[in-house]
Motif scaffolding. Sequence first.
Motif, PDB file in Angstrom:
ATOM      1  N   HIS A   4      -8.840   1.296  -2.097  1.00 12.94           N
ATOM      2  CA  HIS A   4      -8.254   2.455  -1.435  1.00 12.94           C
ATOM      3  C   HIS A   4      -9.140   2.886  -0.276  1.00 12.94           C
ATOM      4  N   GLU A  46      -3.715   3.370  -0.881  1.00 12.03           N
ATOM      5  CA  GLU A  46      -4.183   2.707  -2.096  1.00 12.03           C
ATOM      6  C   GLU A  46      -3.275   1.550  -2.459  1.00 12.03           C
ATOM      7  N   THR A 104       0.838  -1.201   0.000  1.00  8.91           N
ATOM      8  CA  THR A 104       0.000   0.000   0.000  1.00  8.91           C
ATOM      9  C   THR A 104       0.871   1.247   0.000  1.00  8.91           C
ATOM     10  N   ARG A 111      -4.434   9.343   1.723  1.00  8.07           N
ATOM     11  CA  ARG A 111      -5.086   8.374   0.842  1.00  8.07           C
ATOM     12  C   ARG A 111      -4.201   7.132   0.762  1.00  8.07           C
TER      13      ARG A 111
END
Length: 973
Positions: A676, A671, A630, A669
């Motif tokens: 996400h 993702e 991630t 954020r």
Amino acid sequence: KNRALESNAWLQRETSFGTSTTALLPHPHLCGVILVSSSLSDRDQSLFLSADEGATFQKQPIPFFVETLIFHPKEEDKVLAYTKESKLYVSSDLGKKWTLLQERVTKDHVFWSVSGVDADPDLVHVEAQDLGGDFRYVTCAIHNCSEKMLTAPFAGPIDHGSLTVQDDYIFFKATSANRTKYYVSYRRNEFVLMKLPKYALPKDLQIISTDESQVFVAVQEWYQMDTYNLYQSDPRGVRYALVLQDVRSSRQAEESVLIDILEVRGVKGVFLANQKIDGKVMTLITYNKGRDWDYLRPPSMDMNGKPTNCKPPDCHLHLHLRWADNPYVSGTVHTKDTAPGLIMGAGNLGSQLVEYKEEMYITSDCGHTWRQVFEEEHHILYLDHGGVIVAIKDTSIPLKILKFSVDEGLTWSTHNFTSTSVFVDGLLSEPGDETLVMTVFGHISFRSDWELVKVDFRPSFSRQCSEEDYSSWELSNLQGDHCIMGQQRSFRKRKSTSWCIKGRSFTSALTSRVCECRDSDFLCDYGFERSPSSESSTNKCSANFWFNPLSPPDDCALGQTYTSSLGYRKVVSNVCEGGVDMQQSQVQLQCPLTPPRGLQVSIQGEAVAVRPGEDVLFVVRQEQGDVLTTKYQVDLGDGFKAMYVNLTLTGEPIRHRYESPGIYRVSVRAENTAGHDEAVLFVQVNSPLQALYLEVVPVIGLNQEVNLTAVLLPLNPNLTVFYWWIGHSLQPLLSLDNSVTTRFSDTGDVRVTVQAACGNSVLQDSRVLRVLDQFQVMPLQFSKELDAYNPNTPEWREDVGLVVTRLLSKETSVPQELLVTVVKPGLPTLADLYVLLPPPRPTRKRSLSSDKRLAAIQQVLNAQKISFLLQGGVRVLVALRHTGTGAEQLGGGGGYWAVVVLFVIGLFAAGAFILYNRKRPGRTVYAQMHNEKEQEMTSPVSHSEDVQGAVQGNHSGVVLSINSREMHSYLVS
């Protein structure tokens, strides 16, 4: 006295002291003894040390006042001392020399290392407060515990008084954002969240037991008041399943909680608990660590041989499961490791437990059958592995008789242990489970010293027991099942006809045989619950609505495998083999790539408001989803943007600094290829509030709209919340604007208070307003030179108003309390003069004093007699201000005032003549004239149609000009 205390030495390892006692602290290996002198008259505290079990003592002065001593569990010379100043000292030579380890330590939350778990035997676990006020869990070795050598096994702060180190486990709780999380570490591995059922929502959690690699906890859930639910864990102490609901609890002194559950010593897996349902308390017993529970069977006969007439299901035996306040007595239920199956307790027969009934019952087969032995509660002491049971009545009157039994309570004998009755304080046995020597200690009167009586049962036995003196008994539950915890167990017991000593070499366990596994050897796994008893298959475990058994665990990483639970797990410590295996069909699944879920961003310390230039530490957490693949995009709202990997894995905070005040939107954020998630935090950056001034007209009319204004420095627009308390209301009005508008419907004094809150900064100011139904307002103006000296601050305006009021009172002889000058904010500098009516008097001659006051004020203002000096000798004149749109000359309008005054006087005279005959002495009468049409009066000097009167009258407090639709005038008599 010392001999009694010496006996006490063998019963305790840790003791807390009062302020006026002498206490004995022994080492558990019987070599070292420490006497602590804590008399109130002692300026300097001393220890009395003995290395020969109390034969001789050496006085050792110490520079602190001891509150608790904690001996090392293995090494006799090492001891910790907790002081009244919350400091922790250590000694490695049994108290001769002391070294300061830590300050600001939490009482009762200091622990020595656990043998076999902690690598360093000199390690100490401590809960201490840091310089910022937070409480931390730290460890250090006693030979080097400086700040640089401290280790923090958990990075964040923990809740005060929550650290517990017990066997293989370490527990604490941490609260942030009004949410409390409970953490556990198994065998000193990393801390993980304790997984209770999702909607347990605990208000409190208490550790009950950590024996045999399993944790029992009592949890007070969100809906419970005086009960707790009992849960048991997997071996790591992480996942918890419900085993019993609604266990009774009670609050004790210092907010400590007592929960009615007791682990029966001597037979593993056996617990007693008091369950409270619909106000009724009933005692239950389990033989398999809470997998199954049953009510206690009542005896059929009482102690006198009469039928009890107590038969299930309407009547059972119930026991009080209380700990004794006195550590030298047994409490309401007494068990012992070396006397398996022997339980004595106080309680009653019936449909529920009765608080005032404390009959004594005994069982010698671990709760299978019970007998009543006494009608009142007794203190119990087991000698010689339970071969001799001593009982002394629990009473507030002096005694000289004790009772004892050598056949497990079947028969009882009495013994006069003293010729003079004593108030019994406690019972003590000499060291060793095989001892037959005990001491009764107490006092003859409340002012006397202790009386010690040693009772030696050894002469009563002529020989040691042999194998022929023992019989065996097999453990079984109330259904008669002998396979308990996966094995059949038998124990030795002395025959009731044998009069012999069991001695040091006695062992109670005889044989054990492993059983085949059955359904009853398994309980429900985490996320599952047993089917209700009304259903046909009560052993079936079904998943809760919130739990998906196929979902991978939170720590499941890509490439690893996990086991999908079928709802069952074997009871910890159950040793059954073969037979049924309810876990055999568990499926091994590959950990999938999971999207990030539960992303959170916060400021370390949980603040959301910071100051300009202050270092801010942003912490990013992710509750679920893969973290290795991630990526994290971070935007701190002021132009700073960055991309991170392994951000939540390392736990390292992001350090940043905002230079300018404002509100900043921080976003993160997360993702990966599976999905996400995003987290947002709004950060307030503001300077602390410096000053707050509540500005309001001090005199208000009935039902008149009034503006309340809070003048704030610095302004901090859009960042400050204002709380307004008006009158006696406890509920504030909230506003983001610094002013509110209100009305008052009753006359009198009203207090208005405002609080301004901006981040962590809060200021308050308060004013008292006078709400009146009658007063006059005269507009004022100043020389234009004053504007150059006007800083436009509330304090300056208040000072100018005070000097004008004082000068007017002096020149006109109008009492100062009837004049209020309010300088208005802004430029040009203007003011309003409020002329109040005097309070009514019992008897007064009829007069026109109100109008004379107005005329006198007008006269001195027109004569330019009101002035004051500024810095540099600048003189400022005060004059009447016309309320028209045209500019007025300072001192003009004299002819206008003459007409106004004559007109008003004429009205007063006419009104007085009309109402004179209606007036009663001592009463004020008001005459009111209403014009049907709008009246206009112009000044004979200016002849301007838009110039309004300088004197404004108001029956209800509203400012009203002369040419208004309704003109009011007053007669005062």
